[in-house]
Design an enzyme around this catalytic site. Structure first.
Site, PDB file in Angstrom:
ATOM      1  CB  ALA A  60      -0.926   0.001   1.213  1.00  0.00           C
ATOM      2  CB  SER A  61       3.863   2.277  -1.866  1.00  0.00           C
ATOM      3  OG  SER A  61       4.634   1.229  -1.344  1.00  0.00           O
ATOM      4  CG  ASN A  62      -0.448   5.651   0.106  1.00  0.00           C
ATOM      5  OD1 ASN A  62      -1.058   4.977  -0.707  1.00  0.00           O
ATOM      6  ND2 ASN A  62      -0.636   5.529   1.417  1.00  0.00           N
ATOM      7  NE  ARG A 111      -3.405   1.595  -0.802  1.00  0.00           N
ATOM      8  CZ  ARG A 111      -2.426   1.678  -1.675  1.00  0.00           C
ATOM      9  NH1 ARG A 111      -1.662   2.751  -1.718  1.00  0.00           N
ATOM     10  NH2 ARG A 111      -2.184   0.695  -2.529  1.00  0.00           N
TER      11      ARG A 111
END
Length: 625
Positions: free
Chosen positions: A253-255, A520
Site C-alpha cells: 500500500a505505498s503512497n 487509496r
C-alpha cells in the site's frame, strides 16, 4: 543477628560480582562492536579528508570533497551500523544462506541460485562505466575498511562464528536486484491464475475474472494443458513463500503525491512519500545526508549496500517512489527432450540449454546440488514434468532484471539531476524495479514518470504462463524513455500514485493489467482537493486511517438484519462505524473477519476449496478459527 548480617553481606557480594560480570559481558558482547563515532581514523582509499558525523538522532552526515570519497564514507557508515544486515542480504543474493542457517536456508538458496541474481550483478559490474565502477569500488573500500579494522564484529557474526568476506561492487548491485525481486509481483500472479485454472477450468475461472476480459479462453485452455496435469500443484509458490522471509517485500500500500505551489500556503511544491515495504528490524532504509563537494548534495534514505540516496532530494529536485506493478515478468513454459533438460523446444527445433551446476554448502549437513537450467527466455525456476505422458517441461522466468542494466548509474545521475530533463535522463538505464516516480523542483515544477524497463511483447499478454516453443513469448524490445508514461505540471496541480492503474486504454503501449484497487488514490484525491495546504496538513494526510471500501460495506450493512443475535450485534456495531481504522477500536477487526467470511461464503459454491486462491486470503489466524 550476626549470622543474618553475614548472609546479607554474602548476598550483597554475590550481587556485586554478578553486576560486574554482566557489565563486562555487555561490554564484550555488545558495546565493543559499536561504531567509533569520535576521533580521526587514518585509512587508505580516499583522496581528501572525509567527515562522518552523527547528529543527536543518530542520523549520519557524510561530508566529502568528491563523489568517490562520499561513496567511501557511506560504505564506512553503512558497515559500522548495518554490517550484519548487509551480510544477510549479500548471502541471500548469492544463494548462501544455508552456510549459516543450515537446512532452513536450502529453499531460498535453491530459488535464488536458479534466478542467478549474483551472476547478473557481476556481469553488470563488469559492464559499468568507469565513473560508476569508481563509485562502487570506493563504496566497497569503505565497507572493507570496517571489516578489516581491529574492532570487534557485530554480535551476530561472533555467535555464528562467521567472518565476512570482502565487499565487492557486484554485491552492491545485487542488493538492488534483491529489492527488485521483492517488488516484482507479476510471475506469482501468473502462478496463482494457473492454480485457479487447474482447480476450476477455464470457463469458471473466466467467469470469476481470474483473468482479465481480453484473455482468450482458448489460450487459457492451452496454457492449462501445456503446464501439466491438475494434480501437479506448483512447488514454486511455497518455495517463494519460504524465500520471501529473507527478501525485502512490498507491504502492499505505498503512497506518494506531489502538489504544486498553486495549492500550497508557501507557494512552493510539497512532495510526500510513504513506501510501504514490509517492516523489518533493522529497517530496509538508512537515512543519511551526503555532500560530495561541488558535485552534489542529497538527503533522504539510502539502501545499505548502495552508496547514495534512493528516496529524498538533492539541491534542485525531490522525488519519491511507489511500486508501479508494471508487467516486467513472464513465466514461459519450456519443453525439454529428456529429463536431463539438455535441449529445449523452439520454432526451429530443439536447441541446447545452458546448464550450471551449483553446489550449496549447508551448515551441519551434507552439500546440496542444484542444477540450474536456462533457455533463451531465462532461468527455469520450476520443473513441471509429466513422466506418465513422457513430457518434460519447466517454467522459465523472463524478467527485466535478469539482463544487465545500469541501475547504479541511474542512482548516481539522480543525485546530480538539476531539472525535469536531467531527472528523466537519470532513469534511462534503470532496469528494475519498475516504479512510479513523483517529482518536484526548486523552480516550482511537479511531475510524474514511470521508470524501469517495460517490455514490448510479440503477443498480447494473457496473465498466464505461455508456451515458449512458438517464439511468441519472446520480448522484442523495451519501451524507450520517450514512450514511457510521464507528465509535467498537470493542470490539476496535483499528482497521486498509490499502486493504482497508471494509464487508460487509449495509451498506445501495454503497461500492466494487475494493479491494486484505486481506493487509496480516491481517498487521497479527496484529501488533497484543498487549495491551501502546508506541511502540517500533509502530515495529517499521511496518518489518515479512513477506509473507503469499509465505508461502502457499512452503508450496505445498514439496510440488513441478521437472525443470529451475535451476528446482528456485530452488524449493528459496524453499521454505526465511520470506517476509520483506529487501532484501539473493535470495528476494524469485525470488518476484516466479515470480509473474509463473505469471500468464503460467496466463492465456495463455485470454487470449492480453491476459493482461498481466488480471494487471495488466508484464514489461518486464530480470529477466523
Amino acid at each position: 543477628m550476626s549470622a543474618v548480617v553475614i548472609v546479607l553481606a554474602a548476598v550483597a557480594a554475590v550481587a556485586i560480582v554478578c553486576a560486574i560480570a554482566v557489565a563486562v559481558l555487555r561490554r564484550r558482547l555488545l558495546t565493543a562492536s559499536l561504531p567509533r563515532t569520535r576521533g580521526t581514523v587514518d585509512v587508505a582509499g580516499i583522496s581528501a579528508p572525509v567527515n562522518v558525523m552523527r547528529d543527536r538522532a543518530g542520523l549520519v552526515h557524510v561530508d566529502a570533497r568528491s563523489m568517490e570519497d562520499a561513496a567511501f564514507g557511506m560504505g564506512l557508515a553503512h558497515a559500522q551500523d548495518r554490517l550484519w544486515q548487509m551480510e544477510v542480504n549479500r548471502r541471500v543474493v548469492m544463494g548462501r544462506v544455508s552456510e549459516f542457517a543450515g537446512p532452513e536456508g536450502i529453499a531460498v538458496d535453491r530459488f535464488v541460485r536458479r534466478l542467478g541474481l549474483i551472476r547478473v550483478a557481476r556481469e553488470e559490474a563488469i559492464r559499468a562505466a568507469a565513473e560508476v565502477r569508481g563509485m562502487l569500488d570506493a563504496y566497497a573500500a569503505g565497507v572493507n575498511c570496517v571489516i578489516e579494522s581491529a574492532r570487534r564484529l557485530p554480535l551476530e557474526f561472533r555467535l555464528l562464528k562467521m567472518t565476512p568476506e570482502p565487499w565487492e561492487p557486484a554485491h552492491s548491485i545485487g542488493a538492488v536486484k534483491l529489492l527488485a525481486l521483492g517488488l516484482s509481483t507479476n510471475w506469482d500472479a501468473e502462478l496463482l491464475r494457473l492454480e485457479v485454472l487447474r482447480a476450476l477450468g477455464p470457463e469458471r475461472a473466466a467467469q470469476l475474472d481470474a483473468v482479465y476480459p481480453d484473455a482468450n479462453p482458448t489460450i487459457l485452455a492451452d496454457s492449462v494443458r501445456a503446464a501439466g496435469p491438475a494434480q501437479a500443484r506448483s512447488t514454486l509458490l511455497p518455495m517463494f513463500a519460504e524465500a520471501a522471509r529473507w527478501i525485502p517485500t512490498a507491504g502492499g500500500a505505498s503512497n506518494s503525491w506531489v502538489v504544486s505551489g498553486a495549492r500550497t500556503v508557501s507557494g512552493r511544491p510539497l512532495l510526500c512519500n510513504d513506501p510501504h515495504l514490509a517492516p523489518t528490524i533493522p529497517s530496509v532504509w538508512y537515512a543519511a545526508h551526503i555532500r560530495a563537494g561541488d558535485d552534489f548534495e542529497s538527503t533522504g534514505v539510502t539502501l545499505p549496500g548502495m552508496p547514495f540516496v534512493v528516496i529524498g532530494h538533492n539541491r534542485h529536485c525531490a522525488w519519491g517512489f511507489t511500486n508501479s506493478f508494471a508487467d516486467c515478468q513472464d513465466l514461459v513454459i519450456e519443453e525439454f527432450d529428456s529429463p536431463a533438460a539438455e535441449r529445449y523446444r523452439t520454432e526451429r527445433g530443439f536447441q541446447p540449454t545452458r546448464l550450471i551446476r551449483e553446489v550449496i554448502h549447508v551448515k551441519d549437513s551434507s552439500d546440496e546440488l542444484e542444477e540450474v537450467v536456462s533457455t533463451r527466455h531465462g532461468p527455469v525456476v520450476e520443473r513441471i514434468d509429466d513422466p506418465v505422458r513422457n513430457v518434460w517441461r519447466g517454467l522459465a522466468l523472463q524478467w527485466t532484471a535478469l539482463t544487465p542494466g545500469a541501475t547504479a548509474e541511474a542512482l548516481l545521475r539522480l543525485q546530480r539531476a538539476s531539472n525535469w530533463s536531467t531527472f528523466r535522463e537519470a532513469f534511462s538505464g534503470m532496469d528494475a524495479p519498475s516504479q512510479n516516480v513523483v517529482y518536484a523542483d526548486v523552480d516550482g515544477h511537479i511531475g510524474y514518470l514511470l521508470c524501469g524497463r517495460v517490455p514490448v511483447r510479440r503477443r498480447a499478454p494473457s496473465g498466464l504462463p505461455v508456451a515458449g516453443w512458438s517464439g511468441d513469448a519472446l520480448w522484442t524490445r523495451y519501451l524507450s524513455p520517450s514512450e514511457m508514461p510521464a507528465k509535467l505540471d498537470p493542470p490539476e496541480h496535483v499528482i497521486i500514485t498509490a499502486n493504482n492503474r497508471i494509464v487508460g486504454d487509449e495509451f498506445p503501449h501495454y503497461i500492466s493489467s494487475d494493479y491494486m484497487n484505486g481506493y487509496r488514490a480516491h481517498r487521497l484525491a479527496t484529501l488533497l482537493s484543498s487549495e491551501r495546504m502546508d506541511a502540517a496538513y500533509m502530515a495529517q494526510v499521511q496518518m489518515d486511517l479512513m477506509s473507503p471500501p469499509a465505508r461502502q460495506v457499512v452503508k450496505l450493512l445498514q439496510g440488513l438484519t441478521f437472525a443470529s443475535p451475535v451476528a446482528e450485534h456485530a452488524r449493528h456495531r459496524l453499521a454505526q462505524w465511520d470506517g476509520t481504522m483506529r487501532p484501539e477500536a473493535i470495528e476494524p477487526t469485525l470488518y476484516e473477519a466479515f470480509m473474509h467470511r463473505l469471500a468464503e461464503r460467496a466463492l465456495t459454491p463455485t470454487c470449492g476449496p480453491a476459493w482461498r486462491i481466488v480471494a487471495g486470503t488466508d484464514l489461518s489466524h486464530p480470529v477466523f478459527g
